[in-house]
Structures are given as structure tokens and as C-alpha cells.
Design a protein around this motif. Structure first.
Motif, PDB file in Angstrom:
ATOM      1  N   ASP A 119       0.836  -1.205   0.000  1.00  0.00           N
ATOM      2  CA  ASP A 119       0.000   0.000   0.000  1.00  0.00           C
ATOM      3  C   ASP A 119       0.868   1.251   0.000  1.00  0.00           C
ATOM      4  O   ASP A 119       1.974   1.267   0.542  1.00  0.00           O
ATOM      5  CB  ASP A 119      -0.915   0.011   1.231  1.00  0.00           C
ATOM      6  N   VAL A 120       0.331   2.302  -0.604  1.00  0.00           N
ATOM      7  CA  VAL A 120       1.021   3.588  -0.660  1.00  0.00           C
ATOM      8  C   VAL A 120       0.303   4.543   0.287  1.00  0.00           C
ATOM      9  O   VAL A 120      -0.896   4.790   0.145  1.00  0.00           O
ATOM     10  CB  VAL A 120       1.034   4.158  -2.094  1.00  0.00           C
ATOM     11  N   ASP A 121       1.029   5.080   1.264  1.00  0.00           N
ATOM     12  CA  ASP A 121       0.470   6.004   2.249  1.00  0.00           C
ATOM     13  C   ASP A 121       0.557   7.430   1.728  1.00  0.00           C
ATOM     14  O   ASP A 121       1.624   7.866   1.275  1.00  0.00           O
ATOM     15  CB  ASP A 121       1.225   5.890   3.574  1.00  0.00           C
ATOM     16  N   VAL A 122      -0.556   8.163   1.813  1.00  0.00           N
ATOM     17  CA  VAL A 122      -0.627   9.539   1.333  1.00  0.00           C
ATOM     18  C   VAL A 122      -1.240  10.407   2.427  1.00  0.00           C
ATOM     19  O   VAL A 122      -2.238  10.025   3.048  1.00  0.00           O
ATOM     20  CB  VAL A 122      -1.470   9.635   0.044  1.00  0.00           C
ATOM     21  N   LEU A 123      -0.641  11.561   2.658  1.00  0.00           N
ATOM     22  CA  LEU A 123      -1.117  12.487   3.686  1.00  0.00           C
ATOM     23  C   LEU A 123      -1.852  13.651   3.040  1.00  0.00           C
ATOM     24  O   LEU A 123      -1.343  14.280   2.100  1.00  0.00           O
ATOM     25  CB  LEU A 123       0.071  13.020   4.504  1.00  0.00           C
ATOM     26  N   ILE A 124      -3.078  13.937   3.545  1.00  0.00           N
ATOM     27  CA  ILE A 124      -3.881  15.035   3.015  1.00  0.00           C
ATOM     28  C   ILE A 124      -4.362  15.900   4.177  1.00  0.00           C
ATOM     29  O   ILE A 124      -4.270  15.511   5.346  1.00  0.00           O
ATOM     30  CB  ILE A 124      -5.103  14.514   2.220  1.00  0.00           C
ATOM     31  N   ALA A 125      -4.885  17.073   3.856  1.00  0.00           N
ATOM     32  CA  ALA A 125      -5.498  17.917   4.877  1.00  0.00           C
ATOM     33  C   ALA A 125      -6.754  17.243   5.400  1.00  0.00           C
ATOM     34  O   ALA A 125      -7.518  16.634   4.638  1.00  0.00           O
ATOM     35  CB  ALA A 125      -5.821  19.291   4.290  1.00  0.00           C
ATOM     36  N   GLY A 126      -7.012  17.356   6.705  1.00  0.00           N
ATOM     37  CA  GLY A 126      -8.074  16.616   7.369  1.00  0.00           C
ATOM     38  C   GLY A 126      -9.469  16.715   6.792  1.00  0.00           C
ATOM     39  O   GLY A 126     -10.140  15.695   6.589  1.00  0.00           O
ATOM     40  N   PRO A 127      -9.994  17.913   6.491  1.00  0.00           N
ATOM     41  CA  PRO A 127     -11.421  18.031   6.137  1.00  0.00           C
ATOM     42  C   PRO A 127     -11.800  17.401   4.802  1.00  0.00           C
ATOM     43  O   PRO A 127     -12.975  17.194   4.543  1.00  0.00           O
ATOM     44  CB  PRO A 127     -11.643  19.553   6.094  1.00  0.00           C
TER      45      PRO A 127
END
Length: 331
Positions: A110-118
């Protein structure tokens, strides 16, 4: 639009983006939906790899294409992500950094991606979404053009999904030892994560790192020493003889002037590091410090002779040039 007019920008787009595009990009280029559907047909030249994300070629994706596709999927719908708006994190960052315990990028699942919460986007296919509690942390653009978090942030984002205490300890130690992040930066990321210290893998990693441990085998040696009731040594301290640098042993008991060296090619970064480890032990011996040498196999399978030698030396110390040795804790 003629066929030549259509293909020229597609070829340019594919070359710039490793053939990973979004439907929105294709629409902006004027590619008709019928053309997209035809090229995505079974056996066609294109393939749908994730919702809204298309690869302009068939066959298995390369590791880089999978990372780029994950970032494209997590971008806001209808447009490309702005620089730093979507970031690789977790395993994707750790494998790219070359941490041995993270494995090879080609084996990444799996590839982990970080985004803004909302934002409303969820896990899909091989993409795992992480949400920042506030604004996204400062990322950076890698040499391959993809945007990433720091290694310290990637380790913190991995916490909820990594239950293996030994592996997480190894990843943290390797990150600090290989200077992918500062100890303070990593501790800050781990300690500010709500509830993280309640997790045994995090508590163990933080305790070891704070003590100066910089590898899995040193962590295991620390457990062995504590379990045997021996005093806690300094781990990886910088030793000085008459104010001049002497060596950095794996462990050192200042009250007895005794060092422990764990000899193992497997746990040194390069073969040259193993040779330097032997030279380091020789310098300590030449300076008059008793050095107990052991291998990881000895410590795991038959530790009692090593522990017995340590007990004897600690009980009969201080040894050698005790008053002439100064030290500084590992950083």
C-alpha cells in the motif's frame, strides 16, 4: 482536433508524468470521453489504475508510477494537486529512504498519502489515506518530482498501522543512525501524536532512542542487560581520553570503565563500518579499557558467558585509565 493534435500533448503529458494522468487532465486537453472509454477497453492501450487516474500504457505499473498514481488519486477532484498539497508518507517514504527494515520500493504494497483533514477522500485500491490534524506539515519535492513528508513524520504516520514492536524499533533506529532525521525531530513527532505513548511499540522505541540505542541489536542487548540486573550503561556515548576523542562504543559503563562491542556485519551500514567497528574496539583496548565483545547470535542464543564477563568486570572496576576518560551522551 485532429489525431496528431490530440496525441502530441498526450505524449508530452505522459513523458512528464510517467504516463500517469487524471480524467480531468485529459478533458482539459480536449480528449473526448468516447476516446477515453475506447482506449480503456479490455485489451486496450490504456488502463484505469484508480478512480479518476489513468495510465497511458498497459502492463504492470512501476514503483514510481504507483506513487504518482496515489498522489493523483488523493488530489482534489477536478484539478492537479498544488505543490505540497498532497504528500507521500509512511511506508512509501521509508522504502524510498532506503531503510533496511522498510524493504525495497519494488515490494511496497500500500502507498500512504497524507492530506489535509477536512477533505472527503478514502482508502481505495493500494492507496491508504492519512489525515493531518491541522494544516499539512512542510513537505519537500524529491529528486523524482514527487512530494513527500519528512522521514520523522512518515514514521509517526506509520504508528497506527505498525503493530510490530521489533520492526518499528528498527525503523526508528535506522532513521536516526543513517541521519535521515534528528533524534529531537523524531521524538517530537512521536510524542505529540495523541495516544502514541500508550502503544507498546512507540513507548519502546522512544525509551531506546532516548537512552542512546541506535540499532535493533543494541535494543536487544539493552533488554538482556536490564533483565540480568546489570546497571544501565551509556549507549553509543562519545568517549574522550585526556580530552581528545577516543571512540564511540556500543555500550559503556563509566563507573567501571568497561565497554561492550557488538560485532556483526549484518548490523553495520557498509562493510567498511564493520572494519571501523573492529578498529574502534582495538583503540579502546589499546587505551587500557576492558572491552567485552559479542555477536548478536551470542546474545540471543548463549548470553550467559557474555553476562558473566560483564558482571566480573563491573564488580572489580574501575579499570584502566578511569580518571582520564570523559564522555558525552549520544545525540
Amino acid at each position: 482536433m485532429t489525431r496528431t493534435d490530440l496525441l502530441d500533448p498526450l505524449l508530452l503529458l505522459g513523458a512528464d508524468q510517467q504516463h500517469i494522468v487524471t480524467r480531468a487532465q485529459l478533458r482539459r486537453l480536449g480528449v473526448p470521453s468516447g476516446t477515453i472509454a475506447h482506449r480503456l477497453r479490455p485489451g486496450g492501450p490504456w488502463q484505469q489504475v484508480l478512480p479518476r487516474v489513468i495510465c497511458l500504457q498497459s502492463g504492470r505499473l512501476t514503483p514510481h508510477q504507483r506513487l504518482r498514481a496515489a498522489l493523483a488519486y488523493a488530489a482534489p477532484k477536478g484539478r492537479s494537486a498544488r505543490p505540497g498539497e498532497v504528500l507521500l508518507t509512511g511506508e512509501a517514504v521509508l522504502t524510498s529512504a532506503g531503510l533496511p527494515s522498510a524493504g525495497h520500493p519494488a515490494d511496497l504494497g500500500d502507498v500512504d498519502v497524507l492530506i489535509a483533514g477536512p477533505r472527503r477522500v478514502s482508502d481505495r485500491g493500494f492507496v491508504r489515506i492519512h489525515r493531518a490534524a491541522g494544516p499539512l506539515p512542510g513537505g519537500f519535492e524529491r529528486d523524482d518530482g514527487l512530494w513527500s513528508t519528512t522521514v520523522a513524520r512518515a514514521l509517526a504516520d506509520l504508528v497506527p498501522r505498525e503493530g510490530g514492536r521489533r520492526r518499528f524499533r528498527a525503523l526508528c533506529a535506522e532513521a536516526v543512525q543513517r541521519r535521515h532525521c534528528d533524534l529531537g525531530e523524531l521524538l517530537d513527532q512521536l510524542l505529540t501524536r495523541p495516544g502514541a505513548l500508550a502503544l507498546p511499540q512507540v513507548a519502546q522505541a522512544v525509551e531506546d532512542l532516548t537512552a542512546g540505542v541506535r540499532s535493533v541489536v543494541e535494543g536487544e542487548a539493552r533488554e538482556l542487560v536490564r533483565g540480568a540486573g546489570l546497571p544501565e550503561p551509556l549507549w553509543n556515548p562519545v568517549l574522550f581520553l585526556d580530552g581528545r576523542f577516543l571512540a564511540v562504543p556500543d555500550a559503556y559503563w563509566p563507573q567501571a570503565c568497561v565497554a561492550l562491542e557488538i560485532d556483526s556485519r549484518a548490523w553495520h551500514l557498509r562493510p567498511a563500518d564493520h572494519e571501523r567497528g573492529l578498529a574502534r574496539a582495538n583503540r579502546l583496548t589499546a587505551a587500557g579499557l576492558p572491552v567485552v565483545r559479542a555477536t548478536p547470535v551470542q546474545l540471543r542464543r548463549e548470553p550467559e558467558p557474555v553476562l558473566r564477563e560483564l558482571r566480573t568486570l563491573l564488580a572489580t572496576g574501575p579499570h584502566g585509565p578511569h580518571a582520564r576518560i570523559g564522555w558525552r551522551r549520544a545525540r
